[in-house]
Design an enzyme around this catalytic site. Structure first.
Site, PDB file in Angstrom:
ATOM      1  N   ASP A   7       0.875  -1.172   0.000  1.00 28.59           N
ATOM      2  CA  ASP A   7       0.000   0.000   0.000  1.00 28.59           C
ATOM      3  C   ASP A   7       0.912   1.222   0.000  1.00 28.59           C
ATOM      4  O   ASP A   7       1.349   1.683   1.051  1.00 28.59           O
ATOM      5  CB  ASP A   7      -0.902  -0.012   1.232  1.00 28.59           C
ATOM      6  CG  ASP A   7      -1.864   1.166   1.262  1.00 28.59           C
ATOM      7  OD1 ASP A   7      -2.282   1.621   0.181  1.00 28.59           O
ATOM      8  OD2 ASP A   7      -2.199   1.627   2.372  1.00 28.59           O
ATOM      9  N   GLU A  67      -2.707  -2.108  -5.086  1.00 27.12           N
ATOM     10  CA  GLU A  67      -4.015  -1.536  -5.365  1.00 27.12           C
ATOM     11  C   GLU A  67      -3.868  -0.625  -6.580  1.00 27.12           C
ATOM     12  O   GLU A  67      -2.858   0.066  -6.712  1.00 27.12           O
ATOM     13  CB  GLU A  67      -4.463  -0.730  -4.141  1.00 27.12           C
ATOM     14  CG  GLU A  67      -5.875  -0.229  -4.201  1.00 27.12           C
ATOM     15  CD  GLU A  67      -6.266   0.446  -2.897  1.00 27.12           C
ATOM     16  OE1 GLU A  67      -6.902  -0.225  -2.068  1.00 27.12           O
ATOM     17  OE2 GLU A  67      -5.929   1.625  -2.712  1.00 27.12           O
ATOM     18  N   ASP A 140      -2.626   1.188   7.064  1.00 34.48           N
ATOM     19  CA  ASP A 140      -1.761   0.989   5.894  1.00 34.48           C
ATOM     20  C   ASP A 140      -1.264  -0.459   5.833  1.00 34.48           C
ATOM     21  O   ASP A 140      -1.099  -1.024   4.753  1.00 34.48           O
ATOM     22  CB  ASP A 140      -0.557   1.943   5.937  1.00 34.48           C
ATOM     23  CG  ASP A 140      -0.987   3.394   5.916  1.00 34.48           C
ATOM     24  OD1 ASP A 140      -1.485   3.841   4.878  1.00 34.48           O
ATOM     25  OD2 ASP A 140      -0.834   4.067   6.949  1.00 34.48           O
TER      26      ASP A 140
END
Length: 186
Positions: A7, A67, A140
């Site tokens: 992330d 992502e 996170d």
């Protein structure tokens, strides 16, 4: 299969490494790479790359999941995140690791059963499924674990994916999973 979920962020980057074994999923490591806040963006990106190099060398993932980029209204933030993502991808590619990307909605759906779950719901579900214990992880970190979990659950690189390709191990759906695993529900 061992997957590293990342992330990315310019101030802190979450990572989570999950191994899929015949017995299920096991977290090999997770945490934050935190560059020095007072440093310039370029220095922070360099520190981030060095931190990810260490994670990759220590935990030996076989694939990386990210992502997909989200672009909001703040153009400056989007440009900074683009630089960070580019550096992350370059770091990963130096290690010759395959990279897969997933939309936030797809990650949430694979972890919680709904694509509209909030970060806290994702964190709570991962804590139960991956047996993280009572220790709360920064969002996170749980986001990164969710990304790695999604990759494995989607079968992109997993034993489950190999079973599905062979016509075995078809998913019975979320409701069936909940019925079969009441201990994972709050």
């Amino acid at each position: 299969m061992i997957v590293l979920g990342i992330d990315p962020g310019s101030r802190k980057t979450g990572y989570g490494v999950i191994a899929e074994t015949a017995a299920g999923y096991r977290v090999l490591g997770c945490g934050l790479v935190r560059p020095r806040a007072a440093d310039t963006l370029h220095e922070r990106i360099s520190q981030l790359c060095a931190g990810l190099d260490e994670v990759i060398e220590q935990l030996k993932p076989e694939a990386v999941a990210l992502e997909t980029a989200f672009v909001g209204r703040n153009v400056r933030s989007a440009l900074i995140l683009g630089q960070v993502r580019g550096a992350v991808l370059a770091t990963v590619m130096r290690h010759s690791l395959p990279v897969r990307e997933y939309a936030p909605r797809e990650i949430k759906l694979s972890v919680t059963g709904t694509g509209s779950a909030c970060k806290e719901q994702v964190a709570a579900m991962l804590s139960r499924m991956l047996e993280l214990g009572g220790e709360l992880k920064p969002l996170d970190v749980t986001d990164a674990l969710g990304i790695a979990y999604c990759d494995l659950a989607r079968g992109a690189s997993s034993l489950g994916g190999q079973l599905r390709k062979n016509g075995k191990g078809r998913s019975k759906g979320w409701a069936a999973f909940v019925n079969e695993h009441p201990e994972l529900m709050a």
